[in-house]
Design a protein around this motif. Structure first.
Motif, PDB file in Angstrom:
ATOM      1  N   HIS A  16       0.703  -1.258   0.018  1.00 45.96           N
ATOM      2  CA  HIS A  16       0.060   0.044  -0.032  1.00 45.96           C
ATOM      3  C   HIS A  16       0.885   1.258  -0.197  1.00 45.96           C
ATOM      4  N   VAL A  17       1.865   1.228   0.859  1.00 52.38           N
ATOM      5  CA  VAL A  17       2.610   2.611   0.865  1.00 52.38           C
ATOM      6  C   VAL A  17       3.757   2.661  -0.212  1.00 52.38           C
ATOM      7  N   LEU A  18       4.326   1.676  -0.813  1.00 50.22           N
ATOM      8  CA  LEU A  18       5.333   1.741  -1.689  1.00 50.22           C
ATOM      9  C   LEU A  18       4.825   1.149  -3.148  1.00 50.22           C
ATOM     10  N   GLY A  19       3.602   0.897  -3.176  1.00 50.05           N
ATOM     11  CA  GLY A  19       3.106   0.114  -4.152  1.00 50.05           C
ATOM     12  C   GLY A  19       3.232   0.779  -5.510  1.00 50.05           C
ATOM     13  N   ASN A  20       3.386   2.149  -5.845  1.00 48.55           N
ATOM     14  CA  ASN A  20       3.355   2.999  -6.895  1.00 48.55           C
ATOM     15  C   ASN A  20       4.846   3.386  -7.227  1.00 48.55           C
ATOM     16  N   VAL A  21       5.683   2.931  -6.527  1.00 50.61           N
ATOM     17  CA  VAL A  21       7.213   3.439  -6.912  1.00 50.61           C
ATOM     18  C   VAL A  21       7.691   3.093  -8.299  1.00 50.61           C
ATOM     19  N   ALA A  43      19.897   0.466   0.296  1.00 49.98           N
ATOM     20  CA  ALA A  43      19.301  -1.135   0.001  1.00 49.98           C
ATOM     21  C   ALA A  43      18.092  -1.436  -0.597  1.00 49.98           C
ATOM     22  N   LEU A  44      17.017  -0.694  -0.185  1.00 48.30           N
ATOM     23  CA  LEU A  44      15.782  -0.675  -0.686  1.00 48.30           C
ATOM     24  C   LEU A  44      15.774  -0.391  -2.272  1.00 48.30           C
ATOM     25  N   GLU A  45      16.478   0.790  -2.459  1.00 47.57           N
ATOM     26  CA  GLU A  45      16.291   1.212  -3.747  1.00 47.57           C
ATOM     27  C   GLU A  45      17.397   0.172  -4.687  1.00 47.57           C
ATOM     28  N   VAL A 154      12.828   4.849 -15.640  1.00 48.11           N
ATOM     29  CA  VAL A 154      12.121   4.165 -14.704  1.00 48.11           C
ATOM     30  C   VAL A 154      12.656   4.220 -13.398  1.00 48.11           C
ATOM     31  N   LYS A 155      13.789   3.893 -13.413  1.00 43.44           N
ATOM     32  CA  LYS A 155      14.600   3.772 -12.090  1.00 43.44           C
ATOM     33  C   LYS A 155      14.820   4.903 -11.707  1.00 43.44           C
ATOM     34  N   LYS A 156      15.226   6.051 -12.277  1.00 41.01           N
ATOM     35  CA  LYS A 156      15.319   7.241 -11.850  1.00 41.01           C
ATOM     36  C   LYS A 156      13.920   7.779 -11.166  1.00 41.01           C
ATOM     37  N   ILE A 157      12.637   7.538 -11.688  1.00 38.11           N
ATOM     38  CA  ILE A 157      11.628   7.964 -10.984  1.00 38.11           C
ATOM     39  C   ILE A 157      11.351   7.175  -9.744  1.00 38.11           C
ATOM     40  N   CYS A 158      11.727   5.960  -9.906  1.00 35.34           N
ATOM     41  CA  CYS A 158      11.626   4.665  -8.651  1.00 35.34           C
ATOM     42  C   CYS A 158      12.418   5.370  -7.440  1.00 35.34           C
ATOM     43  N   ARG A 159      13.583   5.898  -7.830  1.00 30.88           N
ATOM     44  CA  ARG A 159      14.564   6.434  -6.600  1.00 30.88           C
ATOM     45  C   ARG A 159      13.747   7.686  -6.009  1.00 30.88           C
ATOM     46  N   LEU A 160      13.599   8.553  -7.145  1.00 32.13           N
ATOM     47  CA  LEU A 160      12.833   9.760  -6.366  1.00 32.13           C
ATOM     48  C   LEU A 160      11.515   9.428  -5.577  1.00 32.13           C
ATOM     49  N   LEU A 162      10.901   6.594  -4.087  1.00 28.23           N
ATOM     50  CA  LEU A 162      11.239   6.061  -2.780  1.00 28.23           C
ATOM     51  C   LEU A 162      11.652   7.051  -1.786  1.00 28.23           C
ATOM     52  N   ARG A 163      12.642   8.176  -2.128  1.00 27.95           N
ATOM     53  CA  ARG A 163      13.030   9.148  -1.351  1.00 27.95           C
ATOM     54  C   ARG A 163      11.900   9.929  -0.894  1.00 27.95           C
ATOM     55  N   SER A 164      10.828  10.291  -1.657  1.00 26.93           N
ATOM     56  CA  SER A 164      10.008  11.042  -1.038  1.00 26.93           C
ATOM     57  C   SER A 164       9.098  10.106   0.108  1.00 26.93           C
TER      58      SER A 164
END
Length: 174
Positions: A16-21, A43-45, A154-160, A162-164
């Motif tokens: 629920h929290v991270l499902g759209n990274v 490590a999560l990234e 996609v990986k850039k979007i994901c990292r940003l 996650l960081r938010s």
């Protein structure tokens, strides 16, 4: 939320929290949940990006197909995910004039026809002018080169994303 809290989330809460990274791909987050505990945000990234990298080419294309067209129908209809709406608005894609919108639609159509998936770029790291330039430039790529470029975005979007959601790792103390 810090990494300790992330590690303690139930499967359902984690998804629920991270499902759209990764845009519209909660299955990736679901798979990564089983890799807990993560020592850090980094490590999560890495777990998410390594999972993406390990996918076969068809799986990577599937991720790309989950992305909406930039400044497309979903933006106009208000059906983007909250994250995509914020990212596209931040890049100015919600304020295109008629000529820009027409140009973007034409390029999006050419791109999708050529590659079979929508154009993906990290909108948070670009503005509308840079996005249009990159869209035009990347139309000249070969299919494998463009798929690789789009996955890097996609990986850039994901990292940003996650960081938010996850607090940064505390600095190392000597």
């Amino acid at each position: 939320m810090d990494i300790t809290r992330i590690n303690s989330l139930s499967y359902e809460d984690f998804v629920h929290v991270l499902g759209n990274v990764v845009e519209n791909c909660p299955v990736i987050t679901a798979a990564v949940w089983s890799m807990r505990p993560f020592a850090s945000l980094a490590a999560l990234e890495a777990a998410v990006t390594d999972f993406i990298e390990a996918l076969p080419e068809q799986g990577k294309e599937g991720i790309l197909r989950c992305h909406p067209d930039l400044a497309g129908r979903d933006l106009r209809n208000g059906t983007l995910t909250r994250e995509s709406l914020e990212e596209q608005a931040g890049a100015g894609l919600d304020a295109l004039d008629a000529a820009e919108l027409s140009h973007m639609a034409r390029l999006n159509g050419e791109y999708k026809e050529r590659f079979g998936f929508p154009f993906v770029i990290c909108a948070r790291m670009n503005d509308k002018e840079a996005i249009l330039r990159q869209l035009s430039r990347r139309l000249a790529h070969g299919c494998a080169e463009e798929r690789a470029s789009a996955i890097e975005e996609v990986k850039k979007i994901c990292r940003l994303r996650l960081r938010s959601l996850v607090l940064p790792d505390p600095p190392n103390r000597l």
